[in-house]
Structures are given as structure tokens and as C-alpha cells.
Motif scaffolding. Sequence first.
Motif, short mmCIF file in Angstrom:
data_model
loop_
_atom_site.label_atom_id
_atom_site.label_comp_id
_atom_site.label_asym_id
_atom_site.label_seq_id
_atom_site.Cartn_x
_atom_site.Cartn_y
_atom_site.Cartn_z
N ALA A 1 5.76 -3.52 -9.17
CA ALA A 1 4.74 -4.57 -9.21
C ALA A 1 4.24 -4.83 -7.80
N ALA A 2 2.92 -4.78 -7.65
CA ALA A 2 2.31 -4.95 -6.34
C ALA A 2 1.61 -6.29 -6.25
N SER A 3 1.58 -6.83 -5.03
CA SER A 3 0.93 -8.11 -4.81
C SER A 3 -0.55 -7.94 -4.50
N VAL A 4 -1.01 -6.68 -4.47
CA VAL A 4 -2.40 -6.38 -4.15
C VAL A 4 -2.97 -5.42 -5.17
N ASP A 5 -4.27 -5.24 -5.12
CA ASP A 5 -4.97 -4.31 -5.99
C ASP A 5 -4.52 -2.88 -5.68
N ILE A 6 -4.02 -2.18 -6.68
CA ILE A 6 -3.57 -0.81 -6.44
C ILE A 6 -4.59 0.21 -6.91
N ASN A 7 -5.73 -0.29 -7.39
CA ASN A 7 -6.70 0.59 -8.02
C ASN A 7 -7.24 1.64 -7.06
N ARG A 8 -7.53 1.25 -5.84
CA ARG A 8 -8.22 2.15 -4.92
C ARG A 8 -7.38 2.42 -3.68
N ARG A 9 -6.16 2.84 -3.92
CA ARG A 9 -5.31 3.26 -2.82
C ARG A 9 -4.31 4.27 -3.35
N CYS A 10 -3.88 5.12 -2.46
CA CYS A 10 -2.83 6.09 -2.82
C CYS A 10 -1.52 5.34 -3.04
N MET A 11 -0.82 5.69 -4.13
CA MET A 11 0.48 5.13 -4.43
C MET A 11 1.47 6.27 -4.66
N GLY A 12 2.71 6.04 -4.27
CA GLY A 12 3.70 7.10 -4.43
C GLY A 12 5.08 6.59 -4.79
N TRP A 13 5.87 7.49 -5.32
CA TRP A 13 7.30 7.24 -5.58
C TRP A 13 8.11 8.18 -4.70
N PHE A 14 9.14 7.61 -4.10
CA PHE A 14 10.08 8.35 -3.27
C PHE A 14 11.49 8.14 -3.83
#
Length: 121
Positions: free
Chosen positions: A23-36
Motif C-alpha cells: 500500500a502506497a501513500s502516493v499515486d503509483i499510476n505513473r511511476r516504476c514500481m518493483g518487488w525485491f
Amino acid sequence: QVQLVESGGGSVQAGGSLRLSCAASVDINRRCMGWFRQGPGKEREEIASINVDGTTTYTDDVKGRFTISKDNAKNTLYLQMNSLNSEDGAMYYCAARKWLDYCDGKNYDYWGQGTQVTVSS
């Protein structure tokens, strides 16, 4: 201040499944997101990412078993993990780049605290 909070980790038997959430506190629509993930005695490695345009990439170890996705309306990133094996036991982290940054191999800017996944045989 960007906050990322992972959940969904736990203990599972080999062959089982888990779904991690971030869960993010910001808009994740227009940014790269990843799992490590970082296993015992191992370096942290990027295992999946989802780009600004929605394209996804996976490391060979998880390709075909894990699926990264996101719900922009909920600002939540997911990692569906199937066919888990002992090698998948690790601390899992989600990470985000800055607004409008594509996934380009550069370091991520924001990190969650992680959620532990344990796989028993």
C-alpha cells in the motif's frame, strides 16, 4: 513523504501460494514500481517490476510463477506468488521510483519495511 507498507507474507508449504500487497501513500499510476527480495546470506535482488506503461519484467527465477500487478485506484501493488519453493523464502520489499520515472535500471527512491515469506518443504 512516500510511504510503502507491505503485507501478506507468512509461512506456506512448498507448492503453495501467497499474495503480497504494498500500500502506497502516493499515486503509483505513473511511476516504476518493483518487488525485491533478500534471502538469508544473500544480496537483495529485484524480482519483478511494472513500468509506467504497464509493462512487466521478471527475473528468470520467478518468471512463470510470480505475477506483479497494481490497482491504481487503491494505490496498491501486488505480487502473486505461486508454486513456491524453499528458495523463495526471503524478506520481500516493494519499492517505488519518483513520479513519472520509468524502470531504467537506476536505483529506486522509496522502500517499504518488508514482509517475511517462509516456505517449508
